[in-house]
Design an enzyme around this catalytic site. Structure first.
Site, PDB file in Angstrom:
ATOM      1  N   SER A  13       0.829  -1.223   0.000  1.00  0.00           N
ATOM      2  CA  SER A  13       0.000   0.000   0.000  1.00  0.00           C
ATOM      3  C   SER A  13       0.859   1.268   0.000  1.00  0.00           C
ATOM      4  CB  SER A  13      -0.982   0.000   1.171  1.00  0.00           C
ATOM      5  OG  SER A  13      -0.324   0.273   2.378  1.00  0.00           O
ATOM      6  N   ILE A  93      16.583  -7.321   6.238  1.00  0.00           N
ATOM      7  CA  ILE A  93      17.664  -6.397   6.589  1.00  0.00           C
ATOM      8  C   ILE A  93      18.614  -6.351   5.405  1.00  0.00           C
ATOM      9  CG2 ILE A  93      19.656  -6.076   8.126  1.00  0.00           C
ATOM     10  CD1 ILE A  93      17.942  -7.232  10.351  1.00  0.00           C
ATOM     11  N   HIS A 110       8.921   3.086   8.672  1.00  0.00           N
ATOM     12  CA  HIS A 110       8.739   2.172   9.797  1.00  0.00           C
ATOM     13  C   HIS A 110       7.505   2.625  10.591  1.00  0.00           C
ATOM     14  CE1 HIS A 110       9.854  -0.747  12.807  1.00  0.00           C
ATOM     15  NE2 HIS A 110       9.629   0.176  13.737  1.00  0.00           N
ATOM     16  N   ASP A 146      16.551  -0.448  11.427  1.00  0.00           N
ATOM     17  CA  ASP A 146      15.742   0.756  11.670  1.00  0.00           C
ATOM     18  C   ASP A 146      16.541   1.830  12.418  1.00  0.00           C
ATOM     19  OD1 ASP A 146      13.523  -0.566  10.525  1.00  0.00           O
ATOM     20  OD2 ASP A 146      13.049  -1.507  12.429  1.00  0.00           O
ATOM     21  N   GLU A 175       1.369   6.922   7.247  1.00  0.00           N
ATOM     22  CA  GLU A 175       2.525   6.438   6.475  1.00  0.00           C
ATOM     23  C   GLU A 175       2.419   6.885   5.023  1.00  0.00           C
ATOM     24  OE1 GLU A 175       3.777   2.325   6.795  1.00  0.00           O
ATOM     25  OE2 GLU A 175       2.701   2.099   8.674  1.00  0.00           O
TER      26      GLU A 175
HETATM   27  C1  GAR Z   1       3.870  -0.837   6.717  1.00  0.00           C
HETATM   28  O1  GAR Z   1       3.139  -0.590   7.893  1.00  0.00           O
HETATM   29  C2  GAR Z   1       5.340  -0.545   6.920  1.00  0.00           C
HETATM   30  O2  GAR Z   1       5.581   0.573   7.723  1.00  0.00           O
HETATM   31  C3  GAR Z   1       5.794  -1.804   7.604  1.00  0.00           C
HETATM   32  O3  GAR Z   1       5.133  -2.828   6.914  1.00  0.00           O
HETATM   33  C4  GAR Z   1       3.895  -2.339   6.415  1.00  0.00           C
HETATM   34  C5  GAR Z   1       3.853  -2.612   4.932  1.00  0.00           C
HETATM   35  O4  GAR Z   1       2.611  -2.254   4.410  1.00  0.00           O
HETATM   36  N1  GAR Z   1       7.200  -1.954   7.570  1.00  0.00           N
HETATM   37  C6  GAR Z   1       7.900  -2.471   8.581  1.00  0.00           C
HETATM   38  O5  GAR Z   1       7.401  -2.885   9.585  1.00  0.00           O
HETATM   39  C7  GAR Z   1       9.402  -2.494   8.348  1.00  0.00           C
HETATM   40  N2  GAR Z   1      10.077  -2.751   9.580  1.00  0.00           N
HETATM   41  P1  GAR Z   1       2.430  -2.057   2.853  1.00  0.00           P
HETATM   42  O6  GAR Z   1       3.023  -3.319   2.203  1.00  0.00           O
HETATM   43  O7  GAR Z   1       0.953  -1.987   2.663  1.00  0.00           O
HETATM   44  O8  GAR Z   1       3.155  -0.814   2.454  1.00  0.00           O
END
Ligand code: GAR
Length: 202
Positions: A13, A93, A110, A146, A175
């Protein structure tokens, strides 16, 4: 024009929000030239294919050595002349091989206010800890987890009855806004990085 590579592992997303904002002209001077995924079944790939964005998939489960894997990524990105890599739910990572090939050109989002709640399940960590505010952080990627310099953060209130799911949903909305703002700052040339400090030129 900056060629962007977006790295995903799942839903995508944040990738989709970035692409929509490039299409709308909210993010200028940028194009998503390629989407990279370490998972063949990452949902975000469907959207990329529908939008005719080139896709590279290298299943990480087939590689034991992270360095070898990241070397392969560097090789596969070469033809795209990438100026910025956006990690967007990329659940790996990254190693020195990738970081040194794209020095200060890799950013990540993050779902917490770093340096709190690093790593996996940041929203669950926040709910369990009982913080009153959490949020999201866009940061440069260095060799740690991170741990790179913070570009920008958005704060989200944590309610008494929040679950991991409700908090995640509220943070995700921020985000999508934060990542586009951060990418715009970079593509507009407004970011200065000095050690851990990021300054935003007006
Ligand atoms: C998001 O919330 C992002 O911040 C998190 O994974 C999700 C991905 O959502 N990332 C982490 O936790 C990295 N440590 P998305 O695939 O819908 O963008």
């Amino acid at each position: 024009m900056i060629n962007i590579a977006v790295f995903i592992s799942g839903r995508g997303s944040n990738f989709i929000a970035l692409h929509e904002n490039i299409k709308k002209g909210v993010i200028k001077n940028a194009e998503i030239s390629v989407v990279f995924s370490n998972k063949e079944d990452a949902l975000g790939l469907d959207y990329a294919r529908k939008e005719n964005i080139p896709v590279i998939v290298i299943p990480s489960k087939d590689y034991k050595d992270r360095h070898e894997y990241d070397n392969l990524i560097v090789k596969s990105l070469k033809p795209y002349n990438i100026g910025l890599i956006c990690l967007a739910g990329y659940m790996r990572i990254v190693t020195d091989e990738l970081i040194s090939a794209y020095e200060n050109k890799i950013i990540n989002i993050h779902p917490a206010l770093l340096p709190s709640f690093k790593g996996l399940n940041a929203q669950k960590q926040a709910v369990e800890y009982g913080v009153k505010f959490s949020g999201c952080t866009v940061h440069f990627v260095d060799g740690g987890m991170d741990s790179g310099a913070v570009i920008l953060q958005k704060v989200v209130e944590v309610y008494d009855d929040d679950t991991e799911e409700t908090l995640s949903e509220r943070i995700l909305k921020q985000e999508h806004i934060a990542y586009s703002e951060a990418v715009s700052l970079i593509t507009d040339g407004k970011i200065e990085l000095s050690g851990r400090k990021v300054t935003i030129r007006k």
